[in-house]
Design an enzyme around this catalytic site. Structure first.
Site, short mmCIF file in Angstrom:
data_model
loop_
_atom_site.label_atom_id
_atom_site.label_comp_id
_atom_site.label_asym_id
_atom_site.label_seq_id
_atom_site.Cartn_x
_atom_site.Cartn_y
_atom_site.Cartn_z
N ASN A 133 0.80 -1.21 0.00
CA ASN A 133 0.00 0.00 0.00
C ASN A 133 0.84 1.27 0.00
O ASN A 133 0.48 2.26 -0.63
CB ASN A 133 -0.92 0.00 1.22
CG ASN A 133 -1.72 1.28 1.34
OD1 ASN A 133 -2.56 1.57 0.50
ND2 ASN A 133 -1.43 2.07 2.36
N ASP A 194 1.29 6.78 0.44
CA ASP A 194 0.68 5.70 -0.35
C ASP A 194 1.21 5.70 -1.78
O ASP A 194 1.31 6.76 -2.42
CB ASP A 194 -0.84 5.87 -0.39
CG ASP A 194 -1.52 5.35 0.85
OD1 ASP A 194 -0.95 5.49 1.94
OD2 ASP A 194 -2.64 4.80 0.72
N ASP A 224 -0.41 -6.48 3.71
CA ASP A 224 -0.84 -5.49 4.68
C ASP A 224 -1.85 -4.52 4.05
O ASP A 224 -1.74 -4.17 2.88
CB ASP A 224 0.41 -4.72 5.14
CG ASP A 224 0.12 -3.72 6.21
OD1 ASP A 224 -0.26 -4.14 7.31
OD2 ASP A 224 0.28 -2.51 5.96
N HIS A 228 -7.06 -0.97 1.21
CA HIS A 228 -6.80 0.46 1.05
C HIS A 228 -5.96 0.79 -0.19
O HIS A 228 -5.44 1.90 -0.30
CB HIS A 228 -6.06 1.00 2.27
CG HIS A 228 -6.80 0.84 3.56
ND1 HIS A 228 -8.04 1.38 3.79
CD2 HIS A 228 -6.48 0.17 4.70
CE1 HIS A 228 -8.45 1.06 5.01
NE2 HIS A 228 -7.52 0.32 5.58
N GLU A 267 -4.86 -8.92 4.75
CA GLU A 267 -5.40 -8.25 5.93
C GLU A 267 -6.54 -7.34 5.49
O GLU A 267 -6.30 -6.26 4.94
CB GLU A 267 -4.32 -7.43 6.64
CG GLU A 267 -4.83 -6.74 7.89
CD GLU A 267 -4.07 -5.48 8.27
OE1 GLU A 267 -4.05 -5.15 9.47
OE2 GLU A 267 -3.51 -4.81 7.37
#
Length: 537
Positions: A133, A194, A224, A228, A267
């Site tokens: 991410n 990001d 991870d 997002h 996740e």
């Protein structure tokens, strides 16, 4: 702790404006997953910094972990998840500055390669944290991106000229951070900008890095912040976007093409309805065409709630929801707590009876259970300390001054009471929590029903609300599992499809007797905080 594809419409328009291309043989479809090795296996999450130190600098390292592989094998562990091991300026490693090198505090490249070889020699696979991410703010990519609006890597991150004021979807922290005359997006904090996964160069680089580590011998990646990857706006538009799912389909297809036996475990810290889409299409590909394994946060939270309250109703409801909703063939990953959460021993206030119930509940559930290092000895949080470091203290291996962890000064102090609660002390006590974990793991591994089987909840009893019971069934074996998570003994009348026979596991004084005059009904007597598993005849 997130970005993806947006050129499809342009490509479609270009194609319709041209003559039909000549027919070519269809490209070979990416292979299916080859992940039966992971189905039902027991994994162990390791924070290398806190596991075992080999050189006396107080920081755990690869050689220290290698020296403890026999301990893990005897525990029954079949897979390791290593928290971040790539080069990073922080203690935790989630702000990577070089994806191609291991953190020198943990050892050399050769040390890591030796860890892989020795783990594989013992039949233990290794999955590493791959933080896709975002990078660290000190990563050369970001330094170059931030240097100028004309930088070749400017578009590797997400920039804009103003701050739109978005807040983190789980709180009030900012997600846009000022750098010079512009703002960059970082959902977690300013030190973790990001990546822009809309940029095909970024996606290609992530795939190249995955190939590099798979070729080196790692057995997959823990991914991870999987929900997002690409944001579209404020609030919930920072989660679960269509572009995020498109990225995972692309990345997943690449990994399967390189090594179809490589595990991807995501996740997605959310509810069951939001977790499920990350498997992708199970009609198109058995196991899903996005991520083949996902952590089951709802089951984890419900299991810990049952242990805390003595009431398994929420756990039963959640298991029923998962059993109904999860597609056939996907890999589920239950756990109790992880590195981001208060340790289960602290949540249960160190109550030894409830701590002993914890592995019985977890290790009789379907899926691929993950243990957090130290959980097997009841390691609590560090006292009087807030935040993540409290959850990641060094593991005490014995009661000596340095805890058998290091010859130097540990990077963080041991938890309170470590002189009595350590690995050596529990290995020496056949009745310890550690021996209970070992026994339950080995019972699970030897039982096809516990390792691979389906789950069918049995009706709850109003007279014994602290009891949860279910059947686990695989080809050739069916078992009855009963847990009393409450503080008082309980008796349950249960209609069963067959008579309980051999006890695969049983706490003292748990009994199953035929109820007189009621054919097929059994009286199950379960003392407080007790469990049993019977093979049905």
């Amino acid at each position: 702790m997130t970005r993806s594809l947006c050129v499809l419409a342009v490509l479609c328009g270009a194609l319709t404006a041209r003559a039909a291309p000549p027919v070519r043989p269809a490209a070979a479809a990416p292979p299916g997953w080859q992940l039966e090795w992971a189905r039902g296996a027991v994994f162990y999450e390791v924070f290398v910094r806190s596991f075992a130190d080999s050189n006396g600098d107080g920081v755990g390292d690869f050689n220290g972990l290698t020296s403890k592989l026999d301990y893990l094998k005897e525990l029954g562990v079949e897979g390791l998840w290593l928290m971040p091991i790539f080069e990073s300026p922080s203690y935790h490693g989630y702000d990577v500055v070089n994806y191609e090198k291991v953190d020198s505090e943990y050892g050399t490249e050769e040390d890591f390669d030796r860890l892989l070889r020795e783990a594989h020699r013992r039949g233990i696979r290794i999955v590493v944290d791959f933080v896709i991410n975002h990078t660290g703010a000190e990563h050369p990519w970001f330094v170059e991106s931030a240097a100028s609006p004309d930088s070749p890597r400017r578009d590797w991150y997400v920039w804009r000229q103003d701050d739109p004021g978005w807040k983190q979807p789980w709180g009030n922290g900012p997600t846009w951070h000022r750098k010079g005359d512009a703002y960059y997006y970082g959902i977690f904090w300013s030190g973790m900008p990001d990546l822009n996964h809309r940029n095909p160069e970024v996606r290609a680089e992530m795939k190249r890095l995955a190939s590099l580590w798979l070729a080196r011998g790692v057995d997959g990646f823990r991914l991870d912040a999987a929900r997002h990857i690409t944001e579209k706006g404020p609030g919930e538009a920072q989660n679960n976007t269509p572009e995020t799912h498109a990225f995972w389909r692309e990345f997943s297809a690449h990994v399967r093409g390189v090594r179809p036996d490589a595990l991807l475990v995501g996740e997605v810290w959310s509810t069951t309805p939001e977790i499920l889409p990350y498997y992708g299409s199970t009609a198109r590909l058995r196991g899903g065409d996005e991520l083949p394994m996902l952590f089951n946060f709802p089951v984890a939270e419900a299991a810990v709630n049952a242990l805390e309250t003595g009431d398994p109703a929420r756990l039963a409801t959640t298991l029923a929801e998962v059993t109904k909703a999860y597609p056939s063939g996907v890999l589920d990953a239950p756990f109790l707590t992880n590195h981001d959460q208060t340790r289960v021993a602290t949540l249960l206030k160190g109550d030894e009876r409830r701590l002993r119930s914890a592995p019985a509940v977890l290790l009789t559930l379907p899926g691929t259970p993950f243990l957090y290092y130290g959980e097997e000895i009841g390691l609590p949080n560090g006292p009087g300390e807030e935040g993540d470091p409290a959850k990641r203290r060094p593991l005490p291996w014995d009661g000596s001054e340095k805890g058998g962890f290091t010859a130097g000064k540990p990077w963080k102090p041991f938890v309170e009471g470590w002189q009595a609660r350590n690995v050596a002390a529990q290995l020496a006590d056949p009745g310890s929590l550690l021996h209970r974990y070992r026994l339950l793991i080995h019972v699970r591994r030897a039982s096809p029903a516990l390792r691979l089987g389906t789950l069918k909840l049995l009706p709850a009893s109003k007279e014994a609300p602290s009891v949860v019971a279910f059947l686990r069934e695989a080809e050739g074996e069916r078992v009855l599992v009963v847990h009393n998570v409450g503080a008082t003994p309980a008796t349950v009348l249960q209609a069963l499809p067959a008579a309980p026979g051999e006890a695969l596991f049983s706490d003292p004084e748990v009994t199953a007797t035929a109820e007189q005059g009621k054919r097929g009904t059994w009286r199950l007597s379960v003392p407080a905080y007790s469990s049993a598993v019977w093979r049905l005849r």
